[in-house]
Scaffold this motif. Structure first.
Motif, PDB file in Angstrom:
ATOM      1  N   GLN B  38       1.002  -1.180  -0.006  1.00  0.00           N
ATOM      2  CA  GLN B  38       0.296   0.018  -0.064  1.00  0.00           C
ATOM      3  C   GLN B  38       0.882   1.367  -0.039  1.00  0.00           C
ATOM      4  OE1 GLN B  38      -3.103   0.434   3.029  1.00  0.00           O
ATOM      5  NE2 GLN B  38      -3.275  -1.670   3.178  1.00  0.00           N
ATOM      6  N   THR B  39       1.940   1.290   0.993  1.00  0.00           N
ATOM      7  CA  THR B  39       2.692   2.466   1.067  1.00  0.00           C
ATOM      8  C   THR B  39       3.536   2.802  -0.330  1.00  0.00           C
ATOM      9  OG1 THR B  39       3.007   1.815   3.289  1.00  0.00           O
ATOM     10  CG2 THR B  39       4.546   3.467   2.333  1.00  0.00           C
ATOM     11  N   LYS B  40       4.097   1.779  -1.127  1.00  0.00           N
ATOM     12  CA  LYS B  40       4.559   1.773  -2.292  1.00  0.00           C
ATOM     13  C   LYS B  40       3.620   2.510  -3.437  1.00  0.00           C
ATOM     14  CE  LYS B  40       8.065  -1.661  -1.447  1.00  0.00           C
ATOM     15  NZ  LYS B  40       8.711  -2.906  -1.640  1.00  0.00           N
ATOM     16  N   GLY B 107      10.869   8.034 -12.421  1.00  0.00           N
ATOM     17  CA  GLY B 107      11.741   6.648 -12.120  1.00  0.00           C
ATOM     18  C   GLY B 107      11.415   5.962 -11.001  1.00  0.00           C
ATOM     19  N   GLY B 108      11.149   6.592  -9.563  1.00  0.00           N
ATOM     20  CA  GLY B 108      10.695   5.998  -8.688  1.00  0.00           C
ATOM     21  C   GLY B 108       9.567   5.553  -8.413  1.00  0.00           C
ATOM     22  N   ALA B 109       8.270   6.179  -9.063  1.00  0.00           N
ATOM     23  CA  ALA B 109       7.278   5.564  -9.254  1.00  0.00           C
ATOM     24  C   ALA B 109       7.101   4.265 -10.184  1.00  0.00           C
ATOM     25  CB  ALA B 109       6.118   6.428  -9.923  1.00  0.00           C
ATOM     26  N   LYS B 110       7.994   4.225 -11.002  1.00  0.00           N
ATOM     27  CA  LYS B 110       8.201   2.904 -11.901  1.00  0.00           C
ATOM     28  C   LYS B 110       8.784   1.717 -11.176  1.00  0.00           C
ATOM     29  CE  LYS B 110       9.666   0.833 -16.043  1.00  0.00           C
ATOM     30  NZ  LYS B 110      10.731   1.148 -17.240  1.00  0.00           N
ATOM     31  N   ARG B 111       9.753   2.088  -9.988  1.00  0.00           N
ATOM     32  CA  ARG B 111      10.219   1.157  -9.350  1.00  0.00           C
ATOM     33  C   ARG B 111       9.302   0.578  -7.906  1.00  0.00           C
ATOM     34  NH1 ARG B 111      15.014   4.348 -10.061  1.00  0.00           N
ATOM     35  NH2 ARG B 111      14.393   5.763  -8.267  1.00  0.00           N
ATOM     36  N   PHE B 116       4.245  -0.418 -15.157  1.00  0.00           N
ATOM     37  CA  PHE B 116       4.118   1.254 -15.351  1.00  0.00           C
ATOM     38  C   PHE B 116       4.190   1.381 -16.902  1.00  0.00           C
ATOM     39  CE2 PHE B 116       6.292   5.133 -16.420  1.00  0.00           C
ATOM     40  CZ  PHE B 116       6.007   5.904 -15.221  1.00  0.00           C
ATOM     41  N   ASP B 117       3.116   2.362 -17.238  1.00  0.00           N
ATOM     42  CA  ASP B 117       2.968   2.771 -18.605  1.00  0.00           C
ATOM     43  C   ASP B 117       2.970   4.151 -18.777  1.00  0.00           C
ATOM     44  OD1 ASP B 117       2.878   1.440 -21.355  1.00  0.00           O
ATOM     45  OD2 ASP B 117       0.713   2.466 -21.070  1.00  0.00           O
ATOM     46  N   ILE B 118       3.690   4.680 -19.993  1.00  0.00           N
ATOM     47  CA  ILE B 118       3.545   6.049 -20.049  1.00  0.00           C
ATOM     48  C   ILE B 118       3.474   6.421 -21.552  1.00  0.00           C
ATOM     49  CG2 ILE B 118       6.091   6.175 -19.914  1.00  0.00           C
ATOM     50  CD1 ILE B 118       5.838   9.173 -19.029  1.00  0.00           C
TER      51      ILE B 118
END
Ligand SMILES: Nc1ncnc2c1ncn2[C@@H]1O[C@H](COP(=O)(O)OP(=O)(O)O)[C@@H](O)[C@H]1O
Ligand SMILES: [Mg+2]
Lengths: 129, 134
Positions: B38-40, B107-111, B116-118
């Motif tokens: 959840q936190t991530k 970058g952090g959100a992807k990790r 992850f899609d942009i």
């Protein structure tokens, strides 16, 4: 609530962040705290983040900024009580709180700050001789 | 894969970013995600919501539940019609920022998520989706 309270405890400023802050509120805290270090001649700043469920890069940067500013103003900042899942997430995000001292709880933080203040006062005393 | 839209959340102020965090926490909790997951996920959502507001000029978050066989997940899609990102590879790189930030949001959100899609087009806007499977 539109301001985070700052308490003076001896030579320290104590801030307990109890709500999920929006970015403007976090910026205001950074400014208020920096001003308070000057006006109150505090030697230490304790930021209790134990109630925070997340710390993202914005709040991480705020903590770093406060620590850097306090260093310039000759005060030590200690971040207290970061929860383990928050700390793990911050590391994975890539935020390094490298210049920041941490403590497990407020009591331990106050102890560390008193010790650091004593140390810096005794070095100051040598410097004056 | 079965998808069901739960809610659309506007992102037009820094208070809305807090609201995004709260809504994601509620849904992730309801799904039974662990505290660390959840936190991530909330942290990743907070980063992308801030970008939507700061760089995209505001936009919205669409929250969906996913079901893929026995797997359940949550998908967050952030949409804006802002200036877009010309060089996505550069924007994704850690510490790259055009706004004086830490440059760790993308970058952090992807990790911090499972998928992850942009998609972004200069002059048209940006669409980022994050998935966390339970
Ligand atoms: N929705 C968006 N619209 C336009 N540009 C964006 C968007 N999201 C991110 N960017 C660009 O990508 C860069 C990197 O974003 P990020 O990794 O979150 O770092 P930061 O927010 O600290 O700048 C931003 O500085 C910005 O130039
Ligand atoms: Mg960002």
């Amino acid at each position: 609530m539109d301001k985070i309270p700052i308490l003076k405890v001896g030579k320290c400023l104590l801030v307990t962040i109890q709500i999920d802050m929006h970015d403007r509120l976090a910026m205001a805290l950074q400014d208020d705290l920096t001003n308070a270090i000057v006006t109150s001649r505090a030697k230490g700043v304790l930021i209790d983040v134990s109630a925070l469920e997340i710390v993202d890069s914005f709040i991480g940067r705020m903590l770093s900024n406060i620590a850097s500013a306090s260093r310039v103003l000759d005060a030590v900042t200690i971040v207290v009580g970061m929860r383990p899942h928050v700390a793990i997430t911050l590391v994975e995000l890539g935020v390094q709180l490298s210049g920041i001292q941490t403590a497990r709880n407020v009591d331990k933080g106050l102890e560390t700050i008193s010790r650091l203040i004593e140390q810096s006062e005794s070095t100051d005393a040598y410097g004056d001789d | 894969m079965l998808t069901e839209t739960i809610e659309t959340v506007p992102i037009r102020s820094s208070e809305d970013i807090v609201r995004v965090r709260q809504k994601v926490r509620f849904q992730a909790g309801a799904m039974g995600m662990s505290l660390i997951d959840q936190t991530k996920f909330i942290t990743a959502a907070s980063e992308i919501a801030r970008n939507t507001f700061e760089y995209g000029g505001g936009g919205e978050l669409v929250m969906e539940t996913l079901r893929d066989g026995a797997r359940r997940g949550l998908r967050l899609t952030f949409l804006d019609e802002g200036p877009g990102i010309a060089d996505i590879e550069q924007a994704m790189r850690d510490h790259f920022t055009t706004g004086g930030g830490l440059g760790l949001g993308l970058g952090g959100a992807k990790r911090l998520v499972n998928e992850f899609d942009i998609e972004s087009r200069p002059g048209e806007g940006t669409r980022i989706s994050l998935i966390r499977w339970k």
